[in-house]
Design an enzyme around this catalytic site. Structure first.
Site, PDB file in Angstrom:
ATOM      1  CB  ALA A  63     -52.863  -3.240  42.112  1.00 46.66           C
ATOM      2  N   GLY A 102     -50.022   0.324  45.636  1.00 44.96           N
ATOM      3  CA  GLY A 102     -50.510  -0.030  46.839  1.00 44.96           C
ATOM      4  C   GLY A 102     -49.355  -0.293  46.996  1.00 44.96           C
ATOM      5  CD  GLU A 105     -53.015   1.094  49.427  1.00 42.73           C
ATOM      6  OE1 GLU A 105     -53.049   0.506  48.241  1.00 42.73           O
ATOM      7  OE2 GLU A 105     -54.060   1.341  49.820  1.00 42.73           O
ATOM      8  CD  GLU A 125     -53.965   3.849  44.683  1.00 40.49           C
ATOM      9  OE1 GLU A 125     -52.830   4.793  44.907  1.00 40.49           O
ATOM     10  OE2 GLU A 125     -53.184   2.528  45.152  1.00 40.49           O
TER      11      GLU A 125
END
Ligand code: 3H9
Length: 670
Positions: A63, A102, A105, A125
Site C-alpha cells: 500500500a 498489499g 495480497e 506490515e
C-alpha cells in the site's frame, strides 16, 4: 493525469501493467487503474485470462504508506483484492523484485502466481506496526498453512521465491529475462481450467501447537510490540471462522493498530531512516569519489568490525597494525567471526574465503597510500590521532578521504593536523561495528560536500543507516547519553538502586538500562586508572576490579553464564557514598526515573538541533533506534516527546530544575 496502469493484448490474454515508480506502491491511481483494467478484461468476450505485472524494479511493494492517516479513496485495497479474486476469468500475478504487503495480497488474490527466481514475497506490515489488512492474514494460512503464515505476518521478513514455491505461494518459477512471455504462456495453459482456484475458498485447519510454539520461540523478539499479537490473532481466526468473518476481524484489528501510537512511531521511523540519507545543502546528484580500496588503522575489536563491513560488501581492505601479534589476532578474529556466520548457514564457505581474500593485513603504514578511504580506529587520544593524520597527509593520494572513528573528539582539530581538512570526516561506527546498523557521519567545518556525499553513499553499500552529525562532544548519540548517566548516578545517591533504574529502562523498551550497559561496555572505560583516587561510585567499583561482565562483577554480580544478580557489595559502596555526601535517602518513584533520565535526553536532543549539530529531529530518532536500541515502537526520543506531549516533558524538566531548551519549551522542534 495519465493512469499508471496500461494494458496490452497478447491473443486472448490481457496483460495489465503498473508503472508507478519507484516501487509501484498501490496508491489510489494504481488501485483505480487496476480495478478498471480487470473489469475490462472480465467484460471483453475475446479475453480468456489476465496477467498482472509491474514495470520498473519491483512488483507492488505494498500500500502507499504516504496515504495512511488520510481519507481513503475508492476502491480501498481490500475491495480491490476481493474484486480481483472474484474475477470470472483466471488472473496470473507475474512477480519480480519484491511483492510486499498489499502487493503480496494482490498476488494472493490472483488465482495463480509465477515469479522469477530472484523475487521475494513478504508481508512486512508488522514492521510498520500493522498487519496485512487486505485479506492477507486470511489468505496466507489458507494457502501456506498456519506456521508459514505466522512466520511471514508476525515477523515480517520476506521469503525467497524458492521457499514460496515450497509453501505453495508460487506456482512456477519462470525465466529471469522472460517474465512476461512466460506468464502469458502460463496463462494460456490454465485459462480453461475450472474451477478457478480462489484462496478465500480454501480451508485451513487449526494448529494450536504450532501457534503456542511460535509464540514461545519469539517472546523476546515481540516484547513490547502490539502488532505481532494482532497478526497472530488474525491468522488463528482464519482457522476458526469463514473467510468473510475473518476479514472483518482483520479489518478491526488493522484499524486499531493504524490508530495507535506504535504504528505511527514505526511509520515515522520508516521515512526517517530514508530521510536521514539526504544531506540538506548537498545536491543529490553530486559527483562522488570512487572508493575501490579502504584502509583501516587498528586491528582491534573496532578496526576488525569496521573492516568486515567492507569485506562483506566486496570492497578490498588494507588493515594496518603496529605489531605482528596484534595484526594476526585481528585478522584471526575476522576469520573466526565469518566462520561462525558460515556455521549458522548464513554464509557459504566460498564467501568466507572471498571476504578473507580481499583483506590485506600489513605492518607497513605506507601501504595506505593506495587506499581511497582510510579509517582510523585507534584508541581515543587526540595526540595519537593527530599524529596519525599528519602521517596520512604525507602519504595518501590526492583526493583520498581521511576518516576518524572517534566517538567524542573534535574532527576539526584532527583535520587541522593535515593540509587537506576538506578531505577529513568522522565515521563513527557503533560496537560491534559489523552488526550495529548506525553510522554517525561527522561533518567538519571544512569537510567537502562530495566527501560527505561519498561517505553517505558508501554507508548504504555496507548496509548501514547513516546520519549526518556536526562537531560536538559525543556527536548526537553519546552527547545525549551523558545527561542520562549523570542523572542515573545522582538517583543512586538519592535512594534508587541500579536494579530499579535499569528495570524502568527495560520496561520502557530499551534492551538494557544504564548500569547494565556500563557493565557490558566495561566499568573501567574512560576510568583514570588510579585506584587511590575515588571520587564517585564508578571509581570505587573500578578500583576494586569490578569492571563489569568481563570480570563477572560490576554494578551487578555475574555467574558463568553472565546472568546478573544484585550485588550486596555494590549496595554497600552506594550506601557508603550516600553517608559520606550526607544525602538524604528517599523512596524514588519509577516516574521520577523516567522524568530525570529520559526527559533530559530529549532536552539534549533539542539543544543539538538548536545548535545545528543534527539536520532534523527524525535524524536524532534514527540515531537512538539504530545505535542504542531505543524501542522502535516509541519512534525515537524526539518522536516520543511529541507523543508524550511537549508540555508534559517541559513540566517534568522544570519540576526537577533542568534548564529547558527553548525549542522544546516552544514546541518548535523540527
Ligand atoms: C501495506 O501494504 C498495508 C496493506 O496490507 C493493507 C492496506 C489496507 N509507500 O526503501 P527505498 C518509497 S503496508 C510509499 O529507498 P529500496 C521510499 O520512502 C506497506 N512509499 O528503496 C523511498 O522514497 P524516497 C507494506 C514507499 O530499493 C522510495 O520509495 N510494504 C513505499 O532500498 C524508495 O524506497 C512495505 O512495508 C510504500 N509502500 O527498497 C514495504 N515503499 O526516495 C516498504 C517505499 O522519497 N518498502 N517507498 O526516500 C520497502 O521495504 C522498500 O522500499 C523496498 C525497496 C524493499 C520495496
Amino acid at each position: 493525469m495519465t493512469s499508471p496502469i496500461r494494458t496490452e493484448r497478447h491473443g486472448d490474454v490481457l496483460v495489465i501493467i503498473s508503472d508507478n515508480p519507484p516501487v509501484n506502491a498501490l496508491g489510489a491511481a494504481v488501485r483505480q487503474g487496476l480495478e478498471a483494467a480487470v473489469k475490462d478484461g472480465v467484460q471483453d468476450a475475446s479475453i480468456e485470462a489476465m496477467v498482472i505485472r509491474c514495470d520498473g524494479r519491483t512488483f507492488f511493494a505494498g500500500a502507499d504508506i504516504t496515504e495512511f492517516g488520510k481519507p481513503m479513496q475508492e476502491p480501498g485495497l481490500p475491495t480491490l483484492v476481493d474484486m480481483i479474486e472474484a474475477s470470472s476469468k483466471p488472473i496470473v500475478a507475474a512477480i519480480h523484485g519484491t511483492a510486499l504487503g498489499g502487493g503480496c495480497e494482490v498476488a494472493l488474490a490472483c488465482h495463480y502466481r509465477v515469479a522469477v527466481a530472484s523475487a521475494k514475497l513478504g508481508t512486512p506490515e508488522v514492521k510498520l506496526g500493522l498487519l496485512p489488512g487486505a485479506g492477507g492474514t486470511q489468505r496466507l494460512p489458507r494457502i501456506a498453512g498456519v506456521r508459514m503464515a505466522l512466520e511471514m505476518t508476525a515477523k515480517g521478513d520476506p521469503i525467497p521465491a524458492k521457499k514460496a514455491v515450497e509453501a505453495g505461494l508460487i506456482d512456477k518459477i519462470v525465466g529471469e529475462d522472460s517474465l512476461e512471455a512466460d506468464a502469458i504462456a502460463f496463462a494460456g495453459e490454465i485459462k480453461a481450467k475450472r474451477p478457478i482456484p480462489r484462496a478465500s475458498e480454501r480451508e485451513v485447519q487449526p494448529d494450536p501447537e504450532a501457534v503456542e510454539a511460535f509464540k514461545k520461540e519469539n517472546g523476546r523478539r515481540f516484547r513490547g510490540f502490539e502488532a505481532p499479537a494482532a497478526n497472530i490473532a488474525c491468522v488463528v481466526k482464519a482457522t476458526e471462522v469463514p473467510y468473510t468473518e475473518g476479514v472483518q476481524f482483520e479489518r478491526q484489528e488493522f484499524m486499531k493498530l493504524m490508530m495507535g501510537t506504535q504504528s505511527a512511531a514505526q511509520r515515522h521511523i520508516f521515512f526517517a531512516e530514508r530521510q536521514a540519507a539526504k544531506i540538506d545543502d548537498v545536491p543529490a546528484d553530486i559527483q562522488l569519489r570512487p572508493i575501490k580500496r579502504v584502509g583501516v588503522i587498528g586491528a582491534g575489536t573496532m578496526g576488525g568490525g569496521i573492516s568486515m563491513n567492507f569485506l562483506s560488501a566486496g570492497i578490498p581492505v588494507t588493515i594496518v597494525e603496529m605489531a605482528q601479534e596484534a595484526l594476526d589476532r585481528g585478522a584471526g578474529t575476522i576469520r573466526k567471526n565469518y566462520e561462525a556466520t558460515a556455521a549458522k548457514g548464513r554464509m557459504k564457505p566460498e564467501q568466507v574465503e572471498a571476504a578473507m581474500g580481499a583483506l590485506t593485513p600489513t605492518l607497513d603504514f605506507d601501504a595506505l597510500a593506495e587506499c581511497d578511504l582510510i579509517i582510523e580506529a585507534v584508541y581515543e587520544s587526540m595526540e595519537v590521532k593527530k599524529e596519525i593524520f599528519t602521517r596520512l597527509d604525507a602519504i595518501c593520494k590526492p583526493g583520498a578521504i581521511l576518516a576518524s572513528n572517534t566517538s567524542y573528539l573534535d574532527i576539526d582539530e584532527i583535520a587541522a593536523s593535515t593540509k587537506r581538512p576538506q578531505d577529513v570526516v568522522g565515521m563513527h561506527f557503533f560496537s560491534p561495528a559489523n552488526v550495529m546498523k548506525l553510522l554517525e557521519v561527522v561533518r567538519g567545518a571544512k569537510t567537502a560536500p562530495d566527501v560527505l556525499a561519498t561517505v553517505m553513499d558508501l554507508a548504504k553499500k555496507i548496509k548501514k543507516v547513516a546520519v549526518v552529525a556536526g562537531v560536538t562532544y559525543g556527536f548526537i548519540g553519546n552527547r545525549m547519553l551523558m545527561p542520562r548517566q549523570v542523572e542515573a548516578n545522582k538517583l543512586l545517591m538519592e535512594g534508587a538502586t541500579p536494579e530499579q533504574i535499569d528495570r524502568v529502562h527495560v520496561a520502557f523498551g530499551m534492551p538494557m538500562g544504564p548500569f547494565q550497559m556500563s557493565d557490558l561496555a566495561g566499568v573501567d572505560i574512560g576510568w583514570h586508572r588510579d585506584p587511590t583516587r575515588i571520587e564517585n561510585i564508578r571509581d570505587a567499583l573500578a578500583a576494586e576490579g569490578r569492571w563489569g561482565q568481563k570480570k563477572q562483577a560490576g554494578f551487578y554480580d555475574y555467574d558463568e553464564k553472565r546472568q546478573p544478580t544484585p550485588s550486596p557489595r555494590v549496595a554497600e559502596i552506594i550506601e557508603d557514598f550516600r553517608k559520606k555526601s550526607g544525602s538524604t535517602v528517599r523512596e524514588i518513584s519509577d516516574e521520577e526515573i523516567v522524568e530525570r533520565t529520559l526527559y533530559p535526553m530529549v532536552n539534549e536532543g533539542a539543544l543539538i538541533l538548536e545548535e545545528g549539530k543534527a539536520q532534523r529531529a527524525s535524524d536524532v530518532d534514527v540515531v537512538w533506534i539504530y545505535g542504542y536500541g531505543w524501542p522502535v515502537y516509541r519512534g525515537g526520543p524526539m518522536f516520543w516527546a511529541k507523543t508524550e506531549g511537549y508540555e508534559k516533558v517541559v513540566a517534568g524538566l522544570d519540576k526537577h530544575g533542568f534548564k529547558v531548551a527553548q525549542s522544546l519549551r516552544n514546541g518548535a522542534i523540527k
